[in-house]
Design a protein around this motif. Structure first.
Motif, PDB file in Angstrom:
ATOM      1  N   SER A  80       0.810  -1.214   0.000  1.00 28.21           N
ATOM      2  CA  SER A  80       0.000   0.000   0.000  1.00 28.21           C
ATOM      3  C   SER A  80       0.844   1.264   0.000  1.00 28.21           C
ATOM      4  CB  SER A  80      -0.940   0.013   1.214  1.00 28.21           C
ATOM      5  OG  SER A  80      -0.214   0.188   2.419  1.00 28.21           O
ATOM      6  N   ILE A  81       2.131   1.144   0.355  1.00 28.56           N
ATOM      7  CA  ILE A  81       3.015   2.306   0.333  1.00 28.56           C
ATOM      8  C   ILE A  81       3.093   2.885  -1.077  1.00 28.56           C
ATOM      9  CG2 ILE A  81       5.386   3.097   0.740  1.00 28.56           C
ATOM     10  CD1 ILE A  81       3.834   2.414   3.256  1.00 28.56           C
ATOM     11  N   TRP A  82       2.835   2.038  -2.109  1.00 22.71           N
ATOM     12  CA  TRP A  82       2.892   2.525  -3.489  1.00 22.71           C
ATOM     13  C   TRP A  82       1.822   3.568  -3.768  1.00 22.71           C
ATOM     14  CZ3 TRP A  82       6.696   2.379  -6.713  1.00 22.71           C
ATOM     15  CH2 TRP A  82       7.677   1.392  -6.588  1.00 22.71           C
ATOM     16  N   ILE A  83       0.757   3.596  -2.971  1.00 22.60           N
ATOM     17  CA  ILE A  83      -0.269   4.631  -3.143  1.00 22.60           C
ATOM     18  C   ILE A  83       0.339   6.007  -2.882  1.00 22.60           C
ATOM     19  CG2 ILE A  83      -2.483   5.505  -2.271  1.00 22.60           C
ATOM     20  CD1 ILE A  83      -3.139   2.580  -1.508  1.00 22.60           C
ATOM     21  N   VAL A  84       1.272   6.045  -1.942  1.00 25.31           N
ATOM     22  CA  VAL A  84       1.990   7.283  -1.654  1.00 25.31           C
ATOM     23  C   VAL A  84       3.188   7.441  -2.586  1.00 25.31           C
ATOM     24  CG1 VAL A  84       3.329   8.517   0.106  1.00 25.31           C
ATOM     25  CG2 VAL A  84       1.279   7.260   0.766  1.00 25.31           C
ATOM     26  N   ASN A  85       3.939   6.358  -2.759  1.00 21.10           N
ATOM     27  CA  ASN A  85       5.202   6.435  -3.484  1.00 21.10           C
ATOM     28  C   ASN A  85       5.025   6.708  -4.977  1.00 21.10           C
ATOM     29  OD1 ASN A  85       7.854   6.486  -2.630  1.00 21.10           O
ATOM     30  ND2 ASN A  85       8.300   4.423  -3.356  1.00 21.10           N
ATOM     31  N   ALA A 107       8.438   9.282   9.455  1.00 24.39           N
ATOM     32  CA  ALA A 107       7.560   9.342  10.621  1.00 24.39           C
ATOM     33  C   ALA A 107       6.084   9.359  10.228  1.00 24.39           C
ATOM     34  CB  ALA A 107       7.899  10.583  11.451  1.00 24.39           C
ATOM     35  N   MET A 108       5.714  10.212   9.269  1.00 25.15           N
ATOM     36  CA  MET A 108       4.299  10.420   8.960  1.00 25.15           C
ATOM     37  C   MET A 108       3.650   9.219   8.272  1.00 25.15           C
ATOM     38  SD  MET A 108       3.706  13.265  10.358  1.00 25.15           S
ATOM     39  CE  MET A 108       2.105  13.819   9.775  1.00 25.15           C
ATOM     40  N   VAL A 109       4.438   8.408   7.544  1.00 23.17           N
ATOM     41  CA  VAL A 109       3.879   7.224   6.891  1.00 23.17           C
ATOM     42  C   VAL A 109       3.804   6.046   7.858  1.00 23.17           C
ATOM     43  CG1 VAL A 109       4.229   5.522   5.052  1.00 23.17           C
ATOM     44  CG2 VAL A 109       4.591   7.946   4.588  1.00 23.17           C
ATOM     45  N   SER A 110       4.776   5.928   8.746  1.00 21.08           N
ATOM     46  CA  SER A 110       4.807   4.756   9.637  1.00 21.08           C
ATOM     47  C   SER A 110       3.904   4.907  10.854  1.00 21.08           C
ATOM     48  CB  SER A 110       6.244   4.497  10.102  1.00 21.08           C
ATOM     49  OG  SER A 110       6.739   5.580  10.872  1.00 21.08           O
ATOM     50  N   LEU A 111       3.715   6.128  11.328  1.00 22.33           N
ATOM     51  CA  LEU A 111       2.939   6.329  12.551  1.00 22.33           C
ATOM     52  C   LEU A 111       1.488   5.849  12.464  1.00 22.33           C
ATOM     53  CD1 LEU A 111       4.308   9.746  13.878  1.00 22.33           C
ATOM     54  CD2 LEU A 111       4.342   7.548  15.079  1.00 22.33           C
ATOM     55  N   PRO A 112       0.752   6.061  11.336  1.00 24.18           N
ATOM     56  CA  PRO A 112      -0.633   5.569  11.286  1.00 24.18           C
ATOM     57  C   PRO A 112      -0.757   4.073  11.535  1.00 24.18           C
ATOM     58  CG  PRO A 112      -0.277   7.141   9.518  1.00 24.18           C
ATOM     59  CD  PRO A 112       1.061   6.885  10.139  1.00 24.18           C
ATOM     60  N   PHE A 113       0.187   3.274  11.044  1.00 26.19           N
ATOM     61  CA  PHE A 113       0.133   1.835  11.268  1.00 26.19           C
ATOM     62  C   PHE A 113       0.340   1.505  12.743  1.00 26.19           C
ATOM     63  CE2 PHE A 113       1.217   2.087   6.745  1.00 26.19           C
ATOM     64  CZ  PHE A 113       0.318   1.184   6.214  1.00 26.19           C
ATOM     65  N   PHE A 114       1.245   2.229  13.390  1.00 27.60           N
ATOM     66  CA  PHE A 114       1.482   2.011  14.815  1.00 27.60           C
ATOM     67  C   PHE A 114       0.269   2.410  15.645  1.00 27.60           C
ATOM     68  CE2 PHE A 114       2.897   3.978  18.854  1.00 27.60           C
ATOM     69  CZ  PHE A 114       3.364   2.829  19.490  1.00 27.60           C
ATOM     70  N   VAL A 127      10.246   3.245   4.743  1.00 28.69           N
ATOM     71  CA  VAL A 127       9.236   2.711   5.651  1.00 28.69           C
ATOM     72  C   VAL A 127       8.917   1.265   5.272  1.00 28.69           C
ATOM     73  CG1 VAL A 127       6.834   2.867   6.410  1.00 28.69           C
ATOM     74  CG2 VAL A 127       8.210   4.934   6.234  1.00 28.69           C
ATOM     75  N   ALA A 128       8.738   1.022   3.978  1.00 30.52           N
ATOM     76  CA  ALA A 128       8.471  -0.344   3.516  1.00 30.52           C
ATOM     77  C   ALA A 128       9.631  -1.273   3.879  1.00 30.52           C
ATOM     78  CB  ALA A 128       8.232  -0.349   2.005  1.00 30.52           C
TER      79      ALA A 128
END
Length: 458
Positions: A53-58, A287-294, A416-417
């Motif tokens: 799903s990181i590809w949606i951002v990347n 930080a901003m991409v990884s924090l929502p999952f945490f 992040v990935a």
């Protein structure tokens, strides 16, 4: 260029012009951050893993990176206003495409097209600001621009949380349509007239292709490594990157009007500011991409709570950016940036050391620390990048500013990935530690600018 534009626009027109810029950049920034909060939901609905799903951002970031310098060069040739208006039209159309997507490949493709529209907006943004504002007020203009970016970032998590509480994630993209229509009307009426290209300046197609391949291969290799792709494939991409990148830079050195502004990179304070920007935005994106999952997967917070807990960071940036814009007139950007990035690094390491069951206050004060430090850095750094370049190279400087930001953000998202794949149960913790390290490096690079003059060039 019209002589009147050298001294900025008259006040009534200036207000309308900066509002047109504000709305356009708001859209582009919103779409870089608004999807972050919804990534877990989108991944679940489209049957994709968190890493996929990181590809949606990347994909959005990569599309901007490979086309940003070409768009800024087209702005130098055909006019910043025209490129900006075309970007608004394309961005609105592709936002509808994103909303209609029903699979991860389809949404990824739509985000690529949307990225081209975003590149047109970002490539000439600061070049237009340099035309809109008189030279003596350029610092304030850049401060306002940083404020706009911060407000957009602040609105992103909150707007995402509000929309997701009552509607599907598809509505996250539809919000661009009314904003884009208003921005286009304002741009057609108030933005400065098209600039005339310099004699002999033309668009070099081979340079544009090599530029896209160079940056595309760079991000693809980083992302491929993060996704655990074949080592031979990654090595092949790096080899191709080295060869194409060599001939790309070599070609730029021979051109009177290079697509990649290598002449600007020879200015020490310009190149140091670009390096600082890359590191700092990589830290922010980690930080901003990884924090929502945490927050959602580990702490069990809802989407609305996640959006609200992410908001203190950009709000603190929003408050500090205008203050830093005024301080730049009296304090060296290297010192401001070094202090700000050191504060940001402290906040990131503090986030990595959150207690096992943190309260909202535990999270909020750490987010505020990160945002305040980032805001103290951003405005002076952007001002230095633009003002250290000659006025007739504003397009190239604007393109490099955007390229540095998006390159850092894309690397951050890809990393992040990588952290999620290497540390299955502690991906966010590893991402935050890496983010703090990037911010520390950025603070050191920023301090190196103290020995360089901060006087703008003619």
């Amino acid at each position: 260029m019209d002589k009147t534009l050298a001294d900025g626009l008259p006040l009534p027109q200036r207000y309308g012009a900066i509002l047109a810029i504000a709305l356009g950049i708001t859209m582009a920034v919103l779409d870089g951050v608004i999807a972050n909060v919804a990534l877990p939901t989108i991944a679940r609905e489209l049957n994709a893993s968190p890493a996929e799903s990181i590809w949606i951002v990347n994909s959005y970031q990569i599309a901007i990176i490979v086309s940003l310098l070409s768009m800024s060069f087209l702005g130098d040739i055909f006019g910043y206003r025209r490129v900006y208006q075309c970007g608004l039209i394309l961005f609105c159309m592709t936002s509808l495409f994103c909303a209609l997507s029903n699979s991860l490949p389809m949404l990824t493709f739509a985000r690529v097209l949307q990225g081209f529209g975003g590149a047109a907006l970002m490539s000439v943004n600061t070049a237009l600001i340099r035309l809109i504002y008189p030279q003596k007020y350029l610092g304030r203009g850049m401060g306002i621009n940083s404020f706009i970016v911060a407000v957009s970032s602040a609105a992103g998590p909150t707007i995402a949380a509000a929309i997701l509480s009552v509607a599907s994630w598809k509505w996250l993209f539809l919000i661009n349509v009314p904003i884009g229509i208003v921005a286009l009307i304002l741009a057609m009426r108030f933005l400065p007239p098209n600039q005339q290209k310099s004699q002999g300046q033309r668009f070099d197609i081979p340079s544009a292709i090599m530029n896209a391949l160079t940056f595309g291969l760079l991000i693809s290799a980083i992302s491929g490594f993060a996704q655990g792709q074949s080592g031979w494939l990654i090595l092949g991409e790096l080899a191709a990157l080295a060869v194409i990148g060599f001939f790309f830079v070599r070609r730029q050195l021979t051109l009177p009007f290079p697509l990649l502004p290598v002449d600007l990179l020879r200015i020490p304070i310009f190149s140091l500011s670009i390096g600082t920007s890359v590191c700092s935005f990589a830290a922010q994106m980690l930080a901003m991409v990884s924090l929502p999952f945490f927050l959602q997967s580990t702490l069990g917070r809802s989407e609305v709570e996640t959006g609200l807990l992410l908001t203190p960071w950009p709000i603190a940036t929003m408050i500090m950016a205008p203050i830093a814009g005024h301080l730049i007139e009296r304090v060296h950007a290297g010192l401001l940036g070094g202090i700000g990035l050191a504060v940001m690094a402290s906040g990131l390491f503090a986030l990595a050391m959150l207690p096992h069951n943190p309260s909202d206050i535990d999270i909020i004060w750490r987010m505020v620390l990160c945002g305040a430090g980032f805001g103290l850095f951003q405005s002076p750094n952007n001002h230095t990048i633009i003002s250290s370049a000659p006025r007739h190279r504003s397009g190239g400087a604007s393109g490099m500013l955007g390229t540095a930001r998006l390159l850092g953000q894309s690397c951050g998202a890809a990393l992040v990935a990588l952290m999620f794949n290497l540390f299955t149960t502690h991906g966010t913790h590893a991402s935050l530690l890496l983010a703090g390290s990037f911010a520390t490096v950025a603070a050191i690079v920023s301090s190196l600018r103290m020995s360089q003059s901060r006087l703008p060039q003619a």
